[in-house]
Enzyme design. Sequence first.
Site, PDB file in Angstrom:
ATOM      1  N   CYS A 110       8.082   2.376   4.738  1.00  0.00           N
ATOM      2  CA  CYS A 110       8.547   3.627   4.802  1.00  0.00           C
ATOM      3  C   CYS A 110       8.772   4.175   6.274  1.00  0.00           C
ATOM      4  O   CYS A 110       9.430   3.673   7.154  1.00  0.00           O
ATOM      5  CB  CYS A 110       7.827   4.760   3.824  1.00  0.00           C
ATOM      6  SG  CYS A 110       9.127   6.203   3.659  1.00  0.00           S
ATOM      7  N   HIS A 214       7.741   2.195  -1.327  1.00  0.00           N
ATOM      8  CA  HIS A 214       6.396   2.244  -0.934  1.00  0.00           C
ATOM      9  C   HIS A 214       5.543   1.185  -2.040  1.00  0.00           C
ATOM     10  O   HIS A 214       5.195   1.373  -3.370  1.00  0.00           O
ATOM     11  CB  HIS A 214       5.653   3.604  -1.566  1.00  0.00           C
ATOM     12  CG  HIS A 214       5.847   4.483  -0.380  1.00  0.00           C
ATOM     13  ND1 HIS A 214       4.813   4.588   0.679  1.00  0.00           N
ATOM     14  CD2 HIS A 214       6.688   5.427   0.048  1.00  0.00           C
ATOM     15  CE1 HIS A 214       5.340   5.669   1.762  1.00  0.00           C
ATOM     16  NE2 HIS A 214       6.362   5.894   1.069  1.00  0.00           N
ATOM     17  N   GLU A 216       2.803  -0.378  -1.836  1.00  0.00           N
ATOM     18  CA  GLU A 216       1.489  -0.065  -1.947  1.00  0.00           C
ATOM     19  C   GLU A 216       1.106   0.654  -3.229  1.00  0.00           C
ATOM     20  O   GLU A 216       0.110   0.616  -3.809  1.00  0.00           O
ATOM     21  CB  GLU A 216       0.682   0.459  -0.772  1.00  0.00           C
ATOM     22  CG  GLU A 216       0.992   1.822  -0.457  1.00  0.00           C
ATOM     23  CD  GLU A 216       2.144   2.324  -0.045  1.00  0.00           C
ATOM     24  OE1 GLU A 216       3.273   1.551   0.033  1.00  0.00           O
ATOM     25  OE2 GLU A 216       2.427   3.753   0.095  1.00  0.00           O
TER      26      GLU A 216
END
Length: 240
Positions: A110, A214, A216
């Site tokens: 990001c 994202h 993660e």
Amino acid sequence: MPPVIGISSFKDSKPHKDYVTVSQNYVRSILMAGGLPLVLPVVTDPILAEGYLELIDGLLLTGGDEAVSPLLYGENPIPEVQLLYPERDAFEIDLCRKAMERDLPLLGVCRGHQTMNVAMGGTLYQDLFTQRPNTLGHLPVKMPVDTLYHTVEIEEDTLLAEIFNAGELHVNSYHHQAVRDVAPPFRVTALATDGVIEAMEAPDKTFALGVQWHPEDLTVKHPQFMNLFKAFVSASGSAT
Ligand code: MN
């Protein structure tokens, strides 16, 4: 010794104290991929940034609410740019350039992906929704972070396609900015259907890859996103 992955962090100002902070999901995903996470506080002295690079085998540039300063790509901010963090920009750009120079494995998420582009001479959309016609949704604020929101088309013959073994992915999306002009060391590797750049990589480097979504936040509920962290940690291990 597992590969040491430096994870960039930011200063979170609470009413009485400032904290060094970053989402636990980055730390967890690196641990799940077999890496040793090392959170890197923002420092302003380039000598200290150099010191961090001696300690780590891979660099993860994380997301954040602050825009990369438009001054760094030759523009003044439009009104939608409300929050900057120049010390973080300077630190991460310095780390990124040095990592690219050394061919140290580099993953940008990001804001981190946008930082990589600006560090190497690229530009950003300061605000997709006001600067770019026909932009679809990229910032659903009322959804849990592990909700798959839009598709991305992955370019063939790229590291990203190899990592996911797929031509299309469903991803989450929490951004109002995006890469505009891609800096020369990178090529675009994934696009949303509205043409917004969602990933890029440097073909000449061992592993230098940025994603606009994202991953993660997806690694528990959607384990295929572990592929990205496993590939990154593995590249960091073989570089040592
Ligand atoms: Mn998006």
